[in-house]
Write a protein that holds these residues in place. Sequence first.
Motif, PDB file in Angstrom:
ATOM      1  N   ARG A   5       0.939  -1.218   0.005  1.00 52.19           N
ATOM      2  CA  ARG A   5      -0.086  -0.071   0.110  1.00 52.19           C
ATOM      3  C   ARG A   5       0.905   1.417   0.061  1.00 52.19           C
ATOM      4  NH1 ARG A   5      -2.913   1.308   5.771  1.00 52.19           N
ATOM      5  NH2 ARG A   5      -2.445   3.232   5.271  1.00 52.19           N
ATOM      6  N   LEU A   6       0.380   2.244  -0.904  1.00 51.13           N
ATOM      7  CA  LEU A   6       0.933   3.636  -0.629  1.00 51.13           C
ATOM      8  C   LEU A   6      -0.200   4.275  -1.143  1.00 51.13           C
ATOM      9  CD1 LEU A   6       3.656   5.147  -0.299  1.00 51.13           C
ATOM     10  CD2 LEU A   6       3.322   5.651  -2.801  1.00 51.13           C
ATOM     11  N   THR A   7      -0.698   5.172  -0.353  1.00 46.54           N
ATOM     12  CA  THR A   7      -1.581   6.255  -0.388  1.00 46.54           C
ATOM     13  C   THR A   7      -1.005   7.773  -0.233  1.00 46.54           C
ATOM     14  OG1 THR A   7      -2.078   6.217   1.939  1.00 46.54           O
ATOM     15  CG2 THR A   7      -3.146   4.690   0.620  1.00 46.54           C
ATOM     16  N   ASP A  10      -0.118   7.986   3.040  1.00 46.28           N
ATOM     17  CA  ASP A  10       1.139   7.421   3.330  1.00 46.28           C
ATOM     18  C   ASP A  10       2.207   8.325   2.824  1.00 46.28           C
ATOM     19  OD1 ASP A  10      -0.013   5.159   4.268  1.00 46.28           O
ATOM     20  OD2 ASP A  10       0.010   4.050   2.555  1.00 46.28           O
ATOM     21  N   ARG A  13       2.628  10.704   5.807  1.00 45.35           N
ATOM     22  CA  ARG A  13       3.334  10.035   6.834  1.00 45.35           C
ATOM     23  C   ARG A  13       4.787   9.776   6.806  1.00 45.35           C
ATOM     24  NH1 ARG A  13      -1.581   6.594   5.961  1.00 45.35           N
ATOM     25  NH2 ARG A  13      -2.852   7.172   7.542  1.00 45.35           N
ATOM     26  N   GLU A  14       5.070   9.312   5.593  1.00 42.45           N
ATOM     27  CA  GLU A  14       6.642   9.099   5.451  1.00 42.45           C
ATOM     28  C   GLU A  14       7.546  10.477   5.474  1.00 42.45           C
ATOM     29  OE1 GLU A  14       8.677   6.377   5.548  1.00 42.45           O
ATOM     30  OE2 GLU A  14      10.298   7.879   5.042  1.00 42.45           O
ATOM     31  N   ARG A  17       8.354  11.275   8.967  1.00 40.58           N
ATOM     32  CA  ARG A  17       9.440  10.765   9.263  1.00 40.58           C
ATOM     33  C   ARG A  17      10.563  11.536   8.699  1.00 40.58           C
ATOM     34  NH1 ARG A  17       6.301   6.081   7.932  1.00 40.58           N
ATOM     35  NH2 ARG A  17       5.253   5.192   9.490  1.00 40.58           N
ATOM     36  N   SER A  18      10.571  11.711   7.429  1.00 40.71           N
ATOM     37  CA  SER A  18      11.716  11.740   6.478  1.00 40.71           C
ATOM     38  C   SER A  18      12.149  13.234   6.501  1.00 40.71           C
ATOM     39  CB  SER A  18      11.539  11.310   4.853  1.00 40.71           C
ATOM     40  OG  SER A  18      11.817  10.058   4.849  1.00 40.71           O
ATOM     41  N   ARG A  19      11.081  14.198   6.675  1.00 44.40           N
ATOM     42  CA  ARG A  19      11.355  15.726   6.724  1.00 44.40           C
ATOM     43  C   ARG A  19      10.703  16.261   7.921  1.00 44.40           C
ATOM     44  NH1 ARG A  19      10.832  12.951   1.803  1.00 44.40           N
ATOM     45  NH2 ARG A  19      12.381  13.306   0.411  1.00 44.40           N
ATOM     46  N   PRO A  20      10.943  15.869   8.924  1.00 40.76           N
ATOM     47  CA  PRO A  20       9.960  16.267   9.959  1.00 40.76           C
ATOM     48  C   PRO A  20      10.210  17.972  10.321  1.00 40.76           C
ATOM     49  CG  PRO A  20      11.860  15.334  11.016  1.00 40.76           C
ATOM     50  CD  PRO A  20      11.923  14.973   9.437  1.00 40.76           C
ATOM     51  N   HIS A 231       4.256  15.188  -3.103  1.00 45.26           N
ATOM     52  CA  HIS A 231       4.878  13.827  -3.259  1.00 45.26           C
ATOM     53  C   HIS A 231       6.440  14.140  -3.293  1.00 45.26           C
ATOM     54  CE1 HIS A 231       4.478   9.983  -5.707  1.00 45.26           C
ATOM     55  NE2 HIS A 231       5.250   9.900  -4.808  1.00 45.26           N
ATOM     56  N   ALA A 232       7.052  15.025  -3.658  1.00 49.59           N
ATOM     57  CA  ALA A 232       8.343  15.450  -3.773  1.00 49.59           C
ATOM     58  C   ALA A 232       8.972  15.746  -2.167  1.00 49.59           C
ATOM     59  CB  ALA A 232       8.971  16.222  -4.689  1.00 49.59           C
TER      60      ALA A 232
END
Lengths: 512, 512
Positions: A5-7, A10, A13-14, A17-20, A231-232
């Motif tokens: 899954r990738l909505t 999501d 959400r990432e 984590r990746s770019r708080p 998205h980026a």
Amino acid sequence: MTVHRLTLGDVLREHRRSRPTGTAAVDGPLRLSYTELDDRVNRLANALAAAGVGRGDRVCYIGRNSVRLQEGLLAAGRLGAVFVPANWRQSADELAFVLSDLAPAAVLWQSEGIGEAVRAARGAAPEAAEARWVHCATAARETGADEYEGFLAAAPAEDPDGDGDGSLPVLGLYTAAFDGRPSCALLSSDALLAHSATLLWLRRIEPGFTFLNSGPLFHVGTVMFNLAALHAGGTNVYLPAFDAAEAARLIEAERVDHIFGFGPMLDAIAEAAGGHDLSSLHFTAHSPEWDARITVGTDPWNASGMGGYGQTEVGGMLTFLALGMGGAGGAGRPSPMVQVRIAGPDGGELPPGETGEITARGRTLFSGYHGRPELNRRKAAGGWHRTGDLGRREPDGTITFIGPRLRMIKTGNENVYPAEVERALRAHPEIADAAVIGVPDERWGQSVTAVVQREPGAALDAEAVIGHARSLLASYKKPRRVVFVEAVPRAGRLPDYAALDAEHGGGGYPGE
Amino acid sequence: MTVHRLTLGDVLREHRRSRPTGTAAVDGPLRLSYTELDDRVNRLANALAAAGVGRGDRVCYIGRNSVRLQEGLLAAGRLGAVFVPANWRQSADELAFVLSDLAPAAVLWQSEGIGEAVRAARGAAPEAAEARWVHCATAARETGADEYEGFLAAAPAEDPDGDGDGSLPVLGLYTAAFDGRPSCALLSSDALLAHSATLLWLRRIEPGFTFLNSGPLFHVGTVMFNLAALHAGGTNVYLPAFDAAEAARLIEAERVDHIFGFGPMLDAIAEAAGGHDLSSLHFTAHSPEWDARITVGTDPWNASGMGGYGQTEVGGMLTFLALGMGGAGGAGRPSPMVQVRIAGPDGGELPPGETGEITARGRTLFSGYHGRPELNRRKAAGGWHRTGDLGRREPDGTITFIGPRLRMIKTGNENVYPAEVERALRAHPEIADAAVIGVPDERWGQSVTAVVQREPGAALDAEAVIGHARSLLASYKKPRRVVFVEAVPRAGRLPDYAALDAEHGGGGYPGE
């Protein structure tokens, strides 16, 4: 499988984590990091859920550009609901149609400038009576329970995680009027992400990408860049409505890479820019004044701009000039996420060189129109989406766009469907028949001209016709000129457009 | 819905329309346009179908690099079957295991150089007895019915169109040995296309992209670029096996943009290049000799090369340095198609700064191992794929790769991963190599023991080693005992833990 899954949710959400601490949004005084955006989306989702919004429900937004559109989309997505930003420039009658058509479970709305129309529409649409109405104040950040900020703040920030299925519709955009009324094209999270992945590639969008949302977010043209920036992991800057001077200020202040804009908008920005530095903009060449201020892309990827062919139903762009220029009228080659077939009247594929309907299938395609089962069957017959546009495959494999199978007028980058304006005109008791054509116009591309046949004895004048149209339609759809005739010529069921164009100066239709 | 489908086979179908004369493949004397490639794929698919290959069946390829690998993959895909390129450098015994494990419906095989091993494997694998064996001659294009070219040519070129479901596995690649035998990771068309879309973006691959298949096509490292070139409508050039002089010749002749290669391969090419022009290569800096001949990428996208973290099970790359360098050992940020979670022993997400297992979900993820239901359940428990590797999320959101999880030491109810402690020990300038084992301990369960190989001439003592570890790690992770050795025994990439345990008293590992 869950593991695949990738909505849209999501992706956020990432990013958390990746770019708080990365800047997700700039909207007036509001600056949101990805952590803050994710918290606000969760709060809004939980508030909507408490208000009864669930899977498949519609959340309607009526208002100008704001980060709240993205929050609404992502929050609806986390509940499996559909977010529909309506065109706020519409008349009360048009807005009432949208509300009736959607029967939304919640409505987020602005009063500034459009409150009267929205209130009238609310009164005229019993289907929206059960909805939770939440007001979006623009001037101040009001915090009452029926005010957006208060509604959101009162709900918990836990992730409701209701978006396991990316194939569900998550965004609805009103588009083509097939039967005189617009239809809401539904796009899934899967389709939107497949489309934005293509833009990341073809527009060379980098993680620090900053997009100025200068066009309306109820149109796919602005939405697709908004989502590519998301998205980026880039930054979306919001302009409530187009304002050249404010656009120039924001471009400098936020080091904006890209804006949504076409000719007259770019001219207006260049003219209003004054001492502002616009060099962070990577855009296509337009005019000497514009080119001198921005960074003009020189490789074919940039120089081709967003050239190509698209429509809301394919998620935005279907073909790109960046994938092969082709000749005059060339629309490039298809996105890597789709197939395109030029189909004959029987649906079979035509050989190169023959003109037929552009049909498509692939990852970016929409999921049909909301509440239009019969239309959906017709449009997707045989497993290919029928775009309603005509095209031709050239021997080199590029696609040439010919024009709408049903005709359309392009004015100031807005699509005006004659059938829709004609339907409004015919609703007037003193109009017996009407046809609408586009007349070439230096500034706007085309301007809307109405050819009107009055009821016997009626004394209606042009001003009254235009006023009537304006009362039912968005301003850009109203006729700029009215011609009265004895009888509107007909070719079968439809007006005889060829004869009308010849007699009244019509022409310059897209693709011609 | 059918209208959303896009398989690898669909990508080729669209290239046939969009790039009918574009060069798809260069393989020795064979040059194929996209039209020719599509015809050959259809013929091969129809020939395989006639030989009994259907949905879910395996087609095994044992041989060197060739366009036939791509043809086999695409043909199997069009039947809903799975294509598995085996490592042709394996022993007869290893090949027999692969054949038994797969029970293939068809085997495409080469005799040149490896015929004896393949024949022995065939004899030792009764599970492959029913398979149709088709020989792939390399020196000449033989046309007998059991020869690849004849097998293909005898079948019709109509499209069998059996690939409606992109979520079905289409490619199998043998990878990690969990129980002493390799497992075949299954990748769907959906996963492969999601991964190649990411490469198109991050490697700035353009439609004319030409890739030299210089690494083995039974490894995901080469496969992912092969498929990105296919997805972009570019050209794949095949080198049967690595040959530096031939690579240099092909780079010049085909104006190759990118190759699969690492240090020693690049050195060999630079040395063997002679007068060949390698400037078409856009690659990362490596050595003065190499850099002087190629076009060195200067922006962070190119300069970071393919740095990041990946494995076959995620379709190739999971994280990319191009999305954020991070610090030493940094693996960048996740691909836009996935989420990554650092999980503790109970599967819950750990906060930044803590070391745990790298787990992932998203579009590029594999569909499990062929015929390993129990292993698949374990690896995807909770809806996240457990990579078996350790990592840490940094405060800036980047991910640091620590090392394989494999074994864990349990001390005082804390989990200690040898890889993490070893990495810390090796950071000391006087430590040449180190391995960490757990020694049974009455009070703590196990206690951490370091086996250290000093740099020549270094006088480092146990106290200094422990102090160094303590300065980098939580106290419970520091060695309680240090043993100095002449050389740390190795088993491939990893310390030989079995030998170390035997010699230094290791044991009592959780789960043992």
